[in-house]
Scaffold this motif. Structure first.
Motif, PDB file in Angstrom:
ATOM      1  N   VAL A 169      25.915   2.283 -13.330  1.00  0.00           N
ATOM      2  CA  VAL A 169      24.447   2.511 -13.294  1.00  0.00           C
ATOM      3  C   VAL A 169      23.569   1.432 -12.390  1.00  0.00           C
ATOM      4  O   VAL A 169      24.150   0.237 -12.678  1.00  0.00           O
ATOM      5  N   GLU A 170      22.757   1.807 -11.971  1.00  0.00           N
ATOM      6  CA  GLU A 170      21.824   0.784 -11.034  1.00  0.00           C
ATOM      7  C   GLU A 170      20.395   1.038 -11.158  1.00  0.00           C
ATOM      8  O   GLU A 170      20.076   2.297 -10.609  1.00  0.00           O
ATOM      9  N   GLY A 171      19.608   0.222 -11.663  1.00  0.00           N
ATOM     10  CA  GLY A 171      18.155   0.566 -11.894  1.00  0.00           C
ATOM     11  C   GLY A 171      17.506  -0.026 -10.589  1.00  0.00           C
ATOM     12  O   GLY A 171      18.027  -0.549  -9.409  1.00  0.00           O
ATOM     13  N   ASN A 172      16.261  -0.048 -10.549  1.00  0.00           N
ATOM     14  CA  ASN A 172      15.417  -0.192  -9.492  1.00  0.00           C
ATOM     15  C   ASN A 172      15.082  -1.988  -9.450  1.00  0.00           C
ATOM     16  O   ASN A 172      15.100  -2.622 -10.611  1.00  0.00           O
ATOM     17  N   GLU A 173      15.181  -2.394  -8.296  1.00  0.00           N
ATOM     18  CA  GLU A 173      14.749  -3.880  -7.935  1.00  0.00           C
ATOM     19  C   GLU A 173      13.617  -3.568  -7.044  1.00  0.00           C
ATOM     20  O   GLU A 173      13.737  -3.611  -5.857  1.00  0.00           O
ATOM     21  N   LEU A 174      12.420  -3.908  -7.635  1.00  0.00           N
ATOM     22  CA  LEU A 174      11.068  -3.897  -6.925  1.00  0.00           C
ATOM     23  C   LEU A 174      10.366  -4.881  -6.947  1.00  0.00           C
ATOM     24  O   LEU A 174       8.976  -4.816  -6.661  1.00  0.00           O
ATOM     25  N   PHE A 175      10.862  -6.269  -7.339  1.00  0.00           N
ATOM     26  CA  PHE A 175      10.067  -7.520  -7.388  1.00  0.00           C
ATOM     27  C   PHE A 175      10.226  -8.305  -5.972  1.00  0.00           C
ATOM     28  O   PHE A 175       9.644  -8.421  -5.191  1.00  0.00           O
ATOM     29  N   ASP A 176      11.869  -8.673  -6.262  1.00  0.00           N
ATOM     30  CA  ASP A 176      12.174  -9.413  -5.171  1.00  0.00           C
ATOM     31  C   ASP A 176      12.074  -8.658  -3.675  1.00  0.00           C
ATOM     32  O   ASP A 176      11.761  -9.486  -2.737  1.00  0.00           O
ATOM     33  N   SER A 177      12.381  -7.594  -3.715  1.00  0.00           N
ATOM     34  CA  SER A 177      12.339  -6.640  -2.510  1.00  0.00           C
ATOM     35  C   SER A 177      10.822  -6.719  -2.067  1.00  0.00           C
ATOM     36  O   SER A 177      10.812  -6.845  -0.754  1.00  0.00           O
ATOM     37  N   TRP A 178       9.765  -6.474  -2.763  1.00  0.00           N
ATOM     38  CA  TRP A 178       8.354  -6.330  -2.427  1.00  0.00           C
ATOM     39  C   TRP A 178       8.053  -7.855  -1.866  1.00  0.00           C
ATOM     40  O   TRP A 178       7.389  -7.888  -0.799  1.00  0.00           O
ATOM     41  N   ILE A 179       8.537  -8.976  -2.489  1.00  0.00           N
ATOM     42  CA  ILE A 179       8.273 -10.311  -1.810  1.00  0.00           C
ATOM     43  C   ILE A 179       8.811 -10.556  -0.483  1.00  0.00           C
ATOM     44  O   ILE A 179       8.009 -10.967   0.377  1.00  0.00           O
ATOM     45  N   ASP A 180      10.069 -10.003  -0.369  1.00  0.00           N
ATOM     46  CA  ASP A 180      10.647  -9.814   1.019  1.00  0.00           C
ATOM     47  C   ASP A 180       9.965  -9.088   2.035  1.00  0.00           C
ATOM     48  O   ASP A 180       9.608  -9.699   3.186  1.00  0.00           O
ATOM     49  N   SER A 181       9.416  -8.227   1.614  1.00  0.00           N
ATOM     50  CA  SER A 181       8.542  -7.108   2.559  1.00  0.00           C
ATOM     51  C   SER A 181       7.116  -7.929   2.700  1.00  0.00           C
ATOM     52  O   SER A 181       6.756  -7.752   3.764  1.00  0.00           O
ATOM     53  N   PHE A 182       6.634  -8.328   1.518  1.00  0.00           N
ATOM     54  CA  PHE A 182       5.288  -9.130   1.823  1.00  0.00           C
ATOM     55  C   PHE A 182       5.585 -10.199   2.929  1.00  0.00           C
ATOM     56  O   PHE A 182       4.564 -10.325   3.657  1.00  0.00           O
ATOM     57  N   ALA A 183       6.559 -11.157   2.696  1.00  0.00           N
ATOM     58  CA  ALA A 183       6.759 -12.184   3.551  1.00  0.00           C
ATOM     59  C   ALA A 183       7.044 -11.321   5.190  1.00  0.00           C
ATOM     60  O   ALA A 183       6.539 -12.265   6.050  1.00  0.00           O
ATOM     61  N   ALA A 184       7.483 -10.249   5.113  1.00  0.00           N
ATOM     62  CA  ALA A 184       7.902  -9.870   6.562  1.00  0.00           C
ATOM     63  C   ALA A 184       6.601  -9.253   6.985  1.00  0.00           C
ATOM     64  O   ALA A 184       6.477  -9.451   8.425  1.00  0.00           O
ATOM     65  N   ALA A 185       5.808  -8.816   6.385  1.00  0.00           N
ATOM     66  CA  ALA A 185       4.525  -8.279   6.707  1.00  0.00           C
ATOM     67  C   ALA A 185       3.794  -9.441   7.247  1.00  0.00           C
ATOM     68  O   ALA A 185       2.880  -9.429   8.453  1.00  0.00           O
TER      69      ALA A 185
END
Length: 461
Positions: A169-185
Motif C-alpha cells: 500500500v502507498e498513500g499520497n505524498e503531497l507536502f514535500d513534493s509540493w515544496i519541491d514543485s514550489f521551489a522549481a516554479a
C-alpha cells in the motif's frame, strides 16, 4: 462515453479483500471508533470541525493510477495551451467574459508555470473506466491534509494492518513534493533558488488555516521559513513585499481564489501591485484563474479551441467535458433546459466549495424553472451544465462509539452504518505531473462536505 485509451477502470479486487478482512473481524467496530477518535484529534479541521472520515480507503490499482496520471498530464497540457492563448489573443479572451481587473492580472504579468498546482475533479465510473470532469481547482491544495490525516487514522487499525499484510500500500505524498514543485516554479520564473521566508497568502476568514499550518511546518522542516499572511496585512514598496510584521517576503504562495480577491479588491492593493510588478515570486499567479473558472468549460468545447489541441485531445475534450452553457436569457428560454431538469446543474462561474449550486434532480419543476429564470436575469455569473450521475461505491464511515451503537444496519451484515455513496475523484497536479489522488464520498446528489476517504495505491504482495 466510449472506451478510448484514457478510460481508467479500477479493479475492485482489493476492495473486496479489505471488506473480507473487516467482516472476518466482525465489522471491526474497535477500529472504526479508533479511527474516528484519531481524526477528532488531528489537524483535519474544516470550518472549525473535524472532517468526516471513511474507515475504508479508496484503493487504486497501479494500472488505474497510471491511467489517471495520464489524464492529469493531458488535461494540464490542454489547460496550459488554453491559458497561453487567453493571454495573447483578445478575441479568444472575449469568449470568457472575465472581470476586467482579473483579466488584466492574467494578461499583464506572469512568470513561472501558468498552472503550478491544480486539483482536477472527475466523476469516474470505476467499473467502465469512463469519466467526466467536474471542475478544476487551480488556486490551492484542497483536501491534501484531510487525505493525510484520514490515512494516518486508519493505518493502525486491525483491518488495515491485516489487509496490508497481503497488499503493498502507498498513500499520497503531497507536502514535500509540493515544496519541491514550489521551489522549481521560483527557479523557472525568477531564475534563483528559494530562500524564504514564504508568505502563504489568503483571507483569514476564507482560508483553511489548519491545512496551511501543516504546510508552514513542512516548509520549516526543509529549512524554509513560512507563515500564513492575510492579504490585507501586506505592504509593498520599492519592489519589496512585507508581511504584517514588516518582514520582507522572499516568495508568495497564492491561495486566495479570484472571486474573493475581487470582493476585497480595495483592501488588497499591496498584493495586487506586487503581482503586477512581478519582482517578488508569486507562485500561483492569476493565470491559473482561467482553469479555475467554470466558463472555461464552455470554451473548451468551443470551435476556437480546436486549433490549439491535437485531434486526439479534441476527442478527449468532446468526451470528458460535460456540455456547458452560459446561463443567460437564451438558456432560460430553452425548452430543453426548462423541461428536462434532471439533465442539468447550475454552478457559479467562479465559486468554490460547492456553494450556490442547484441540481435540477434535487428540486421540483416549478422551483427549477424559477431558479433558472432568476439566475439568468442576473449579471452572467452562472453556467448551466450537463449533470453527471456519480458512480456509487461502498462507504464505511468511521464513527464514534455512540454513533456506532445508534446507526442502522448497513448493506453489509455486521457492519452497521455502511452504505453505497456517490464518488468524486480529484487528481492533484503539480507542475504538470500527477502527485496524488483525493477521494470524497457522499449520499447526496451534489457531493460536498461529505466523507474524505484516504486514497491508496495497492498491488498484491
Amino acid at each position: 462515453m466510449s472506451n478510448r485509451n484514457w478510460s481508467c477502470a479500477n479493479d475492485r479486487g482489493a476492495q473486496d479483500a479489505f471488506v473480507a478482512v473487516m467482516e472476518d473481524l466482525g465489522g471491526d467496530a474497535v477500529g472504526r471508533v479508533e479511527a474516528w477518535e484519531a481524526i477528532q484529534n488531528s489537524t483535519a479541521i474544516i470550518h472549525g470541525e473535524p472532517v468526516l472520515g471513511a474507515f475504508m480507503p479508496k484503493l487504486f490499482t497501479e494500472e488505474a493510477y497510471g491511467c489517471l496520471a495520464g489524464v492529469a498530464r493531458r488535461v494540464h497540457r490542454i489547460l496550459t495551451a488554453v491559458t497561453a492563448r487567453y493571454r495573447t489573443d483578445a478575441a479568444y479572451r472575449a469568449l470568457f467574459g472575465f472581470d476586467e481587473r482579473l483579466e488584466a492580472l492574467i494578461v499583464e504579468s506572469h512568470r513561472g508555470p501558468l498552472i503550478p498546482i491544480m486539483r482536477a475533479d472527475i466523476f469516474l465510473d470505476e467499473e467502465t473506466g469512463a469519466f467526466k470532469f467536474c471542475e478544476f481547482n487551480a488556486d490551492g491544495s484542497s483536501g491534501i491534509n484531510e487525505d493525510r490525516e484520514v490515512l494516518a487514522a486508519i493505518e493502525p487499525t486491525a483491518t488495515f494492518q491485516r489487509f496490508a499484510a497481503d497488499f503493498t500500500v502507498e498513500g499520497n505524498e503531497l507536502f514535500d513534493s509540493w515544496i519541491d514543485s514550489f521551489a522549481a516554479a521560483v527557479r523557472e520564473g525568477w531564475g534563483r533558488p528559494l530562500a524564504g521566508p514564504v508568505a502563504i497568502v489568503d483571507y483569514a476568514d476564507a482560508a483553511t488555516l489548519s491545512e496551511i499550518a501543516v504546510y508552514e511546518e513542512a516548509f520549516r522542516a526543509r529549512g524554509i521559513a513560512a507563515s500564513f499572511v492575510d492579504i490585507r496585512d501586506l505592504t509593498y514598496a520599492g519592489g519589496v513585499l512585507r508581511d504584517g510584521e514588516g518582514t520582507a517576503v522572499d516568495a508568495v504562495w497564492r491561495r486566495c481564489v479570484p472571486c474573493d480577491l475581487l470582493e476585497r479588491w480595495d483592501e488588497s492593493s499591496a498584493f495586487v501591485a506586487a503581482v503586477r510588478d512581478g519582482v517578488v515570486p508569486v507562485v500561483g499567479g492569476f493565470a491559473s484563474a482561467v482553469a479555475h473558472d467554470k466558463r472555461t468549460f464552455c470554451v473548451l468545447r468551443h470551435p476556437a479551441t480546436r486549433p490549439l489541441v491535437s485531434e486526439e485531445d479534441w476527442l478527449f475534450l468532446e468526451e470528458t467535458i460535460p456540455l456547458t452553457l452560459p446561463l443567460d436569457e437564451q438558456a432560460a428560454a430553452s425548452s430543453e433546459i426548462l423541461s428536462d431538469k434532471d439533465r442539468w446543474i447550475i454552478k457559479p462561474v467562479d465559486g468554490y466549495g460547492a456553494r450556490d449550486i442547484h441540481a435540477g434532480c434535487t428540486c421540483a419543476a416549478e422551483e427549477w424553472e424559477a431558479t433558472v429564470r432568476r439566475l439568468a436575469a442576473g449579471p452572467g455569473r452562472y453556467v448551466v451544465q450537463e449533470y453527471v450521475r456519480p458512480y456509487r461505491s461502498l462507504l464505511v464511515p468511521a464513527f464514534s462509539a455512540e454513533e456506532l451503537r445508534a446507526v442502522a444496519p448497513g448493506v453489509l451484515p455486521g457492519v452497521p452504518g455502511c452504505g453505497m455513496a456517490h464518488n468524486l475523484t480529484g487528481l492533484y497536479v503539480f507542475n504538470g505531473a500527477m502527485s496524488g489522488i483525493y477521494s470524497r464520498l457522499g449520499m447526496g446528489k451534489v457531493i460536498s462536505g461529505d466523507y474524505t476517504a484516504a486514497s491508496v495505491r495497492v498491488r498484491p504482495r
